[in-house]
Design a protein around this motif. Structure first.
Motif, short mmCIF file in Angstrom:
data_model
loop_
_atom_site.label_atom_id
_atom_site.label_comp_id
_atom_site.label_asym_id
_atom_site.label_seq_id
_atom_site.Cartn_x
_atom_site.Cartn_y
_atom_site.Cartn_z
N ASN A 139 0.84 -1.20 0.00
CA ASN A 139 0.00 0.00 0.00
C ASN A 139 0.87 1.25 0.00
O ASN A 139 0.43 2.33 -0.39
N LEU A 188 0.16 5.12 -1.65
CA LEU A 188 0.18 6.28 -0.75
C LEU A 188 1.27 7.27 -1.14
O LEU A 188 1.03 8.48 -1.18
N GLU A 241 -9.50 7.75 -5.88
CA GLU A 241 -9.87 6.39 -6.24
C GLU A 241 -8.89 5.91 -7.29
O GLU A 241 -8.60 6.63 -8.25
N GLN A 300 -9.68 0.76 -5.33
CA GLN A 300 -9.44 1.22 -3.97
C GLN A 300 -9.75 2.70 -3.86
O GLN A 300 -9.62 3.43 -4.83
N ARG A 301 -10.14 3.10 -2.65
CA ARG A 301 -10.35 4.52 -2.37
C ARG A 301 -9.63 4.86 -1.08
O ARG A 301 -9.76 4.15 -0.09
N TYR A 302 -8.84 5.92 -1.14
CA TYR A 302 -8.13 6.42 0.03
C TYR A 302 -8.57 7.85 0.30
O TYR A 302 -8.69 8.65 -0.63
N ARG A 342 -7.22 10.82 3.01
CA ARG A 342 -6.28 11.12 4.08
C ARG A 342 -6.98 11.91 5.17
O ARG A 342 -7.52 12.99 4.94
N TYR A 380 -5.68 7.15 7.25
CA TYR A 380 -6.43 7.16 6.00
C TYR A 380 -7.71 6.35 6.17
O TYR A 380 -7.69 5.31 6.82
N ASP A 381 -8.79 6.80 5.56
CA ASP A 381 -9.96 5.96 5.39
C ASP A 381 -9.73 5.21 4.09
O ASP A 381 -9.33 5.80 3.08
N TYR A 382 -9.97 3.90 4.10
CA TYR A 382 -9.69 3.04 2.96
C TYR A 382 -10.91 2.21 2.64
O TYR A 382 -11.60 1.74 3.55
N GLN A 383 -11.15 2.02 1.34
CA GLN A 383 -12.24 1.16 0.90
C GLN A 383 -11.79 0.29 -0.26
O GLN A 383 -11.08 0.76 -1.16
N TYR A 430 -4.16 -2.37 9.92
CA TYR A 430 -5.12 -2.67 8.87
C TYR A 430 -6.23 -3.44 9.58
O TYR A 430 -6.20 -4.67 9.64
#
Length: 183
Positions: free
Chosen positions: A88, A92, A104, A122-124, A126, A132-135, A156
């Motif tokens: 990751n 980043l 995204e 993926q979606r980050y 900050r 980070y919010d991550y999806q 994680y």
């Protein structure tokens, strides 16, 4: 670690696969100066299944896995190894999001033991210097990631958490003691 021209990340992950099978996988990934994946090597085993994978991303071209072109990965510049959060770091660093910014992206995701590459969206976002919010909607996964000052994921949720092993030296010359302090 910094290498001319670009970056190299090496590591070994010992873990239990989602079916409970023991696994040990070593990896090395080389990126260019902008953190775009160029080459990846993955070797090891998951249970009785051996892994010996060579990945390559041709600049502005296809991904190649063990000398075979992998279709459907257009636009993916990052390799994400599904068995370690270390990769990751590439996304980043390359995105270099400021606090409050979101992005995204699609990455070339490698799962083990099948060894196949597929697109993972993926979606980050900050949230702070180290959060980070991550999806990953494909897996219906969303979490709040915590990263070290060097940018490595250290938490994680539900999947992985770093354990402090004392002071670590990073490729940028900084040292991190595992307790949130960088020297």
């Amino acid at each position: 670690m910094r290498q001319a021209p670009g970056w190299r990340l090496e590591g070994t992950a010992a873990f239990r696969h989602e079916d409970g099978t023991a696994a040990c996988v070593s990896y090395a990934v080389e990126c260019d100066e902008e953190w775009r994946t160029r080459i990846g090597e993955v070797r090891g085993w998951v249970g009785a299944y051996g892994l010996n994978l060579h990945l390559c991303r041709v600049s502005n071209g296809p991904w190649i896995l063990n000398d075979q072109v992998v279709d459907g990965l257009d636009g993916c510049v990052d390799l994400d190894l599904g068995f370690t959060p270390a990769t990751n770091l590439f996304q980043l660093r390359r995105m270099a999001l400021q606090v409050g910014q979101a992005a995204e992206i699609s990455v070339a995701w490698l799962d083990v033991p099948d060894g196949g590459l597929e697109v993972l969206r993926q979606r980050y976002e900050r949230r702070s210097a180290e959060e980070y919010d991550y999806q990953a909607p494909q897996f219906e996964y969303a979490a709040h990631l915590r990263v070290s000052p060097a940018g490595f994921v250290v938490k994680y949720p539900g999947l992985w958490e770093a354990e402090s092993t004392g002071t670590q030296r990073f490729g940028d010359g900084s040292e991190h003691n595992g307790n949130g302090k960088t020297y």
